[in-house]
Structure formats: C-alpha cells, structure tokens
Design a protein around this motif. Structure first.
Motif, PDB file in Angstrom:
ATOM      1  N   SER A  73       2.499  14.253  48.004  1.00  0.00           N
ATOM      2  CA  SER A  73       2.045  12.953  47.487  1.00  0.00           C
ATOM      3  C   SER A  73       0.798  13.159  46.637  1.00  0.00           C
ATOM      4  O   SER A  73       0.886  13.336  45.428  1.00  0.00           O
ATOM      5  N   VAL A  74      -0.376  13.212  47.249  1.00  0.00           N
ATOM      6  CA  VAL A  74      -1.620  13.361  46.503  1.00  0.00           C
ATOM      7  C   VAL A  74      -1.767  14.795  45.993  1.00  0.00           C
ATOM      8  O   VAL A  74      -1.357  15.757  46.646  1.00  0.00           O
ATOM      9  N   GLY A  75      -2.340  14.943  44.803  1.00  0.00           N
ATOM     10  CA  GLY A  75      -2.655  16.252  44.268  1.00  0.00           C
ATOM     11  C   GLY A  75      -4.057  16.678  44.659  1.00  0.00           C
ATOM     12  O   GLY A  75      -4.876  15.866  45.097  1.00  0.00           O
ATOM     13  N   GLY A  76      -4.339  17.954  44.501  1.00  0.00           N
ATOM     14  CA  GLY A  76      -5.674  18.449  44.830  1.00  0.00           C
ATOM     15  C   GLY A  76      -5.735  19.954  44.748  1.00  0.00           C
ATOM     16  O   GLY A  76      -4.826  20.615  44.232  1.00  0.00           O
ATOM     17  N   THR A  77      -6.800  20.525  45.278  1.00  0.00           N
ATOM     18  CA  THR A  77      -7.007  21.968  45.291  1.00  0.00           C
ATOM     19  C   THR A  77      -6.882  22.479  46.716  1.00  0.00           C
ATOM     20  O   THR A  77      -6.734  21.709  47.664  1.00  0.00           O
ATOM     21  N   GLY A  78      -6.945  23.803  46.860  1.00  0.00           N
ATOM     22  CA  GLY A  78      -7.003  24.397  48.196  1.00  0.00           C
ATOM     23  C   GLY A  78      -5.805  24.096  49.068  1.00  0.00           C
ATOM     24  O   GLY A  78      -5.955  23.789  50.254  1.00  0.00           O
ATOM     25  N   LEU A  79      -4.594  24.215  48.526  1.00  0.00           N
ATOM     26  CA  LEU A  79      -3.389  23.930  49.302  1.00  0.00           C
ATOM     27  C   LEU A  79      -3.350  24.761  50.577  1.00  0.00           C
ATOM     28  O   LEU A  79      -3.634  25.957  50.580  1.00  0.00           O
ATOM     29  N   ARG A  80      -3.004  24.099  51.684  1.00  0.00           N
ATOM     30  CA  ARG A  80      -2.776  24.793  52.955  1.00  0.00           C
ATOM     31  C   ARG A  80      -1.522  24.224  53.605  1.00  0.00           C
ATOM     32  O   ARG A  80      -1.186  23.051  53.423  1.00  0.00           O
ATOM     33  N   ILE A  81      -0.828  25.047  54.376  1.00  0.00           N
ATOM     34  CA  ILE A  81       0.278  24.569  55.186  1.00  0.00           C
ATOM     35  C   ILE A  81      -0.102  24.675  56.656  1.00  0.00           C
ATOM     36  O   ILE A  81      -0.971  25.481  57.025  1.00  0.00           O
ATOM     37  N   ARG A  82       0.543  23.836  57.489  1.00  0.00           N
ATOM     38  CA  ARG A  82       0.349  23.945  58.930  1.00  0.00           C
ATOM     39  C   ARG A  82       1.691  24.285  59.566  1.00  0.00           C
ATOM     40  O   ARG A  82       2.680  23.598  59.353  1.00  0.00           O
ATOM     41  N   LEU A  83       1.701  25.352  60.343  1.00  0.00           N
ATOM     42  CA  LEU A  83       2.881  25.776  61.080  1.00  0.00           C
ATOM     43  C   LEU A  83       2.730  25.360  62.532  1.00  0.00           C
ATOM     44  O   LEU A  83       1.655  25.532  63.131  1.00  0.00           O
ATOM     45  N   SER A  84       3.791  24.811  63.098  1.00  0.00           N
ATOM     46  CA  SER A  84       3.725  24.260  64.453  1.00  0.00           C
ATOM     47  C   SER A  84       4.672  24.981  65.402  1.00  0.00           C
ATOM     48  O   SER A  84       5.842  25.213  65.088  1.00  0.00           O
ATOM     49  N   ASN A  85       4.134  25.320  66.555  1.00  0.00           N
ATOM     50  CA  ASN A  85       4.921  25.834  67.679  1.00  0.00           C
ATOM     51  C   ASN A  85       4.732  24.912  68.873  1.00  0.00           C
ATOM     52  O   ASN A  85       4.673  25.361  70.019  1.00  0.00           O
ATOM     53  N   ALA A  86       4.641  23.610  68.573  1.00  0.00           N
ATOM     54  CA  ALA A  86       4.296  22.619  69.595  1.00  0.00           C
ATOM     55  C   ALA A  86       5.277  22.605  70.754  1.00  0.00           C
ATOM     56  O   ALA A  86       4.890  22.345  71.902  1.00  0.00           O
ATOM     57  N   PHE A  87       6.547  22.882  70.498  1.00  0.00           N
ATOM     58  CA  PHE A  87       7.559  22.808  71.547  1.00  0.00           C
ATOM     59  C   PHE A  87       8.090  24.180  71.945  1.00  0.00           C
ATOM     60  O   PHE A  87       9.058  24.282  72.696  1.00  0.00           O
ATOM     61  N   ASP A 135      -4.594  29.966  54.895  1.00  0.00           N
ATOM     62  CA  ASP A 135      -5.846  29.945  54.156  1.00  0.00           C
ATOM     63  C   ASP A 135      -5.737  28.976  52.976  1.00  0.00           C
ATOM     64  O   ASP A 135      -4.670  28.850  52.371  1.00  0.00           O
ATOM     65  N   PRO A 136      -6.839  28.311  52.618  1.00  0.00           N
ATOM     66  CA  PRO A 136      -6.821  27.464  51.419  1.00  0.00           C
ATOM     67  C   PRO A 136      -6.689  28.328  50.177  1.00  0.00           C
ATOM     68  O   PRO A 136      -7.244  29.413  50.098  1.00  0.00           O
ATOM     69  N   LEU A 137      -5.945  27.844  49.215  1.00  0.00           N
ATOM     70  CA  LEU A 137      -5.642  28.622  48.018  1.00  0.00           C
ATOM     71  C   LEU A 137      -6.314  27.996  46.809  1.00  0.00           C
ATOM     72  O   LEU A 137      -5.938  26.901  46.389  1.00  0.00           O
ATOM     73  N   PRO A 138      -7.332  28.614  46.227  1.00  0.00           N
ATOM     74  CA  PRO A 138      -8.055  28.039  45.095  1.00  0.00           C
ATOM     75  C   PRO A 138      -7.128  27.706  43.934  1.00  0.00           C
ATOM     76  O   PRO A 138      -6.166  28.420  43.657  1.00  0.00           O
ATOM     77  N   GLY A 139      -7.449  26.640  43.238  1.00  0.00           N
ATOM     78  CA  GLY A 139      -6.629  26.163  42.141  1.00  0.00           C
ATOM     79  C   GLY A 139      -6.146  24.752  42.431  1.00  0.00           C
ATOM     80  O   GLY A 139      -6.445  24.187  43.477  1.00  0.00           O
ATOM     81  N   ARG A 140      -5.390  24.188  41.540  1.00  0.00           N
ATOM     82  CA  ARG A 140      -4.976  22.795  41.658  1.00  0.00           C
ATOM     83  C   ARG A 140      -3.459  22.674  41.767  1.00  0.00           C
ATOM     84  O   ARG A 140      -2.719  23.349  41.060  1.00  0.00           O
ATOM     85  N   LEU A 141      -3.015  21.792  42.645  1.00  0.00           N
ATOM     86  CA  LEU A 141      -1.610  21.433  42.771  1.00  0.00           C
ATOM     87  C   LEU A 141      -1.447  19.982  42.331  1.00  0.00           C
ATOM     88  O   LEU A 141      -2.160  19.105  42.805  1.00  0.00           O
ATOM     89  N   ALA A 142      -0.525  19.735  41.401  1.00  0.00           N
ATOM     90  CA  ALA A 142      -0.323  18.385  40.886  1.00  0.00           C
ATOM     91  C   ALA A 142       0.260  17.473  41.953  1.00  0.00           C
ATOM     92  O   ALA A 142       0.925  17.923  42.896  1.00  0.00           O
ATOM     93  N   ALA A 143       0.019  16.180  41.806  1.00  0.00           N
ATOM     94  CA  ALA A 143       0.624  15.190  42.695  1.00  0.00           C
ATOM     95  C   ALA A 143       2.134  15.188  42.520  1.00  0.00           C
ATOM     96  O   ALA A 143       2.661  15.582  41.468  1.00  0.00           O
ATOM     97  N   ALA A 144       2.830  14.749  43.571  1.00  0.00           N
ATOM     98  CA  ALA A 144       4.284  14.575  43.532  1.00  0.00           C
ATOM     99  C   ALA A 144       5.008  15.846  43.111  1.00  0.00           C
ATOM    100  O   ALA A 144       5.885  15.843  42.258  1.00  0.00           O
ATOM    101  N   THR A 145       4.620  16.958  43.714  1.00  0.00           N
ATOM    102  CA  THR A 145       5.258  18.243  43.458  1.00  0.00           C
ATOM    103  C   THR A 145       6.393  18.476  44.450  1.00  0.00           C
ATOM    104  O   THR A 145       6.235  18.216  45.642  1.00  0.00           O
TER     105      THR A 145
END
Length: 412
Positions: A73-87, A135-145
């Motif tokens: 949805s929103v664009g920005g810098t420092g893209l990060r993903i979250r991986l879950s092993n909740a279950f 890790d956050p990744l420097p640079g910009r990711l456009a919105a609605a990618t």
C-alpha cells in the motif's frame, strides 16, 4: 520523452532498495519478538504496508521454496519483511530470502530480485511461536507495488504458519530457486501465503496505517482473485489518491470464518489482536468489522456478550495508542445459517455500534449493502451469490463508504 512502463520504474526503485552493501544495513536481533520496533530515525518511522493474519495451514515440507506475491500500500524506504512461526512447534530455518517485483506470474522484472538478510546473515532461525524481521534495505519502494518475496526452508517440519485464503496466486517449488528471476522452476501454484505475515517501510513520521480486523468478507472471499478487489484493497487505492489524508498504509488482517469471541477458523479476534494488529508499526487506527460468524453459528451468543468483546478490543486498542472504527454487521438473510434469532442479535449489535459512542468512528456497512426492499438481505447487485459475501461491486461500495478523515485518529 515516452514514460517508462510502471513495472520498470518499480524495478529501478527496488534495485535501489536492495543493492546497498550489507555493512550499511542495520542489524536487528536474529529473531525479534512480536511487536518489537526498529530504532526510529529522525523525522521518520516504520509503517506496515502489507499484512496477512497468521494461522496454522498444514504441515511443513523440507527443501521447499515459496514465491509469495503481495500488493503493498504505502511507499517508503527501508523495506523489511516479517516471517512468522507463530503456530510452529519447533524452530524453522530460512536459509534464503529474496524480494523482487512481479513481471508476470512467477517471473520477476529483470534485475529486481535481491537478497534479504537477517542481522547481516543470509539465513535466520525463527523459534516456535516467534517472528523475525529482515534487515531494512536502504532505498525507496514505490506505493502499490506487486512485490514478490521468495523463501526457502531446507529442513522445515511440523505445523506451518501462514494465511490460507490469499485470493492471490503464489508459487512453490522443490529446492532453492529463490535467486532466480525466471518462472521456469516455479511451476506449482498455491492460493496461500506461507510464513510471511508483514511487510513494512519507513515513511515520514506523520504517515500512518489502518489495520482491518475481520473475517471472510475482509479476507476477500467472492472478490476476483489476483486483481486485488478486496474492500481493503479498494480502500488502499482511495487513501493513495487522497491528497490530504496522512493514513496511507493498509494491512488486511481478515481470516475466513473468524469470530470475535471463540477460536475456530483462526484464533478469535480477542486472542489475535496483539499479534495481528497491535504489534505492527505505524498503526493509527484499527478498523473492526467482525461478528457475523459469532451470530450465525447458533452457539447461543448474546448481543451483550458480543458487546463485551467489542469493548475489550476498544479498550486494548486505546491502551496501545490507536483509535478504533467500528463497522456494522452486514445482512445475510438467504445464507443457510440465517434465522430470526440471529437477525435479532445482529440488530442489537448494530444499534450499539451506531449509537453507543464508544467507537472513535463508525462505518455503516449494513446500510450500504442492504436491499431497500428487504433490509435483512444484501442488495442483489452487491451479492457475490451466497447472500453473505459481497462481490467486487459490493467490496468497492464498502470501501467508498469509509470516511477517510475518520481514520486519521485525533483522539490522543
């Protein structure tokens, strides 16, 4: 000059995000507990740009690759993903993870696929019940990618954490093909997301997000797959186009069959509120649209019990510093579980949502979706065919009914 195609613009942006040497990347702990935030840079903060509720979705397979297609949805810098092993009932190791931009199907835009790291390492082990951020990744990711996250697990076993009903085609494979941009080895299709439960970016500190907490209607059932026509998707497009709103991020935390009070299809909204909603960064407002599954289950649930559940969600969200918008429960006469007793509970609940004043805002989905000729039924033009779930037109009508100013949250 002729404008470049949108996917090439996104590829350039993503290459900038992912091409900085690891030494320039901050290194968070290898496995962060749910809710832990990264250090805020001056004038910016982290905001969720995509999310999907975690649940148990089967048993793991060793040496498996997952190419997961998501829409930010929103664009920005420092893209990060979250991986879950909740279950999970044991640790799971991800030995390779990449992010790129979708070209078509399982293929990626040339040059867009870049490796993700975790604490500066290429692999991460996530303990049972925990999550881990890249890790956050420097640079910009456009919105609605249309972002594609590729993961590989070499020795996974036990329960898999993921999101069953994605309404989006993703891809799986045997072996580690995460670095490949072509689709040749990604021939197996899936309608679920595995392990990935959030994507975040860094935005100006004035930018926020809304998290939609709901059931199958929010999850998008009866909307058209692969076209992002769930009502939160339409809402995200409205927010991106609105020049004055500062709420730009949208995370869809719907689970098909979910209830407010009882476990079943996923943990109850009360149990999963912290993990699926309040743990995410930059959340300004919680949009609560749940209740029909409690009502139609014929479990004897009363309006008073439902209202107590809503109040707990409101109180916990307020304590976390977010506002809560409540949505009325939509009509469902014609669905096989409908009866007059369930309808009476629905009307009492909707009276509370509309008129109690306990929510910070109200969206009247009941009024938007119901037929003027039979207020207990969905308008036929909005009916996805089962008299409970709206079609694409109904989904868009729901999103159009949301007061964008009401998501801003000036309560605190």
């Amino acid at each position: 000059m002729r404008p470049r195609p949108r996917h090439l613009v996104l590829a350039v942006a993503l290459c900038g995000v992912l091409s900085v040497p690891a030494t320039a990347v901050a290194a968070p702990p290898e496995a962060e507990p749910t809710g832990e935030r990264s250090v805020t840079a001056a004038g910016t903060h982290e905001v969720i740009t995509w999310g999907a509720s975690a649940d148990r979705i089967g048993d793991a397979v060793a040496d498996r690759g997952y190419r997961l297609v998501v829409r930010t949805s929103v664009g920005g810098t420092g893209l990060r993903i979250r991986l879950s092993n909740a279950f999970g009932d044991r640790p799971v190791t991800f030995d390779s993870a990449y992010a790129g931009v979708q070209k078509e199907g399982a293929s990626l835009v040339d040059g867009s696929n870049r490796r993700l790291t975790f604490g500066g390492k290429r692999s991460v082990t996530v303990p049972a019940g925990a999550t881990a951020y890249s890790d956050p990744l420097p640079g910009r990711l456009a919105a609605a990618t249309t972002l594609v996250v590729s993961l590989h697990t070499s020795d996974a076993a036990g329960p898999v954490t993921g999101h069953s009903m994605a309404m989006q085609t993703s891809y799986t494979t045997s072996g580690d093909h995460t670095a490949e941009e072509g689709a040749g080895n990604w021939t197996e299709r899936t309608g679920s997301w595995f392990y990935l439960d959030a994507v975040t970016v860094r935005t100006p500190s004035t930018t926020g997000a809304v998290v939609t907490l709901g059931d199958s209607i929010t999850d998008g059932w009866q909307s058209t797959s692969d076209l992002n026509r769930r009502w939160p998707d339409y809402l995200a497009r409205r927010l991106q186009a609105a020049p004055r709103t500062t709420v730009k991020g949208v995370a869809n935390e719907g689970i098909s069959g979910n209830k407010v009070l009882a476990d079943g299809a996923g943990q109850s909204a009360l149990k999963r509120l912290d993990r699926d909603v309040l743990s995410h960064p930059g959340v300004r407002t919680v949009f609560l649209f749940e209740g029909v599954n409690d009502i139609k289950a014929h479990s004897g649930v009363t309006a008073a019990e439902m209202i107590a559940g809503y109040r707990e969600i409101i109180d916990r969200a307020h304590a976390a510093g977010t506002c809560v918008v409540g949505a009325t429960v939509a009509p469902f006469k014609g669905w096989y579980e409908w009866d007059a007793d369930a309808e009476a509970v629905r009307l009492d609940i909707n009276e509370f949502i509309r008129n109690s004043g306990e929510f910070d805002g109200v969206t009247d989905f009941d009024r938007i979706l119901r037929s003027p000729y039979d207020r207990e039924r969905i308008l036929p033009a909005f009916d996805g065919g089962d008299h409970l779930h709206p079609n694409d037109k109904g989904m868009q009508a729901m999103a159009d009914a949301v007061d964008l100013n009401g998501l801003e949250c000036d309560r605190f």
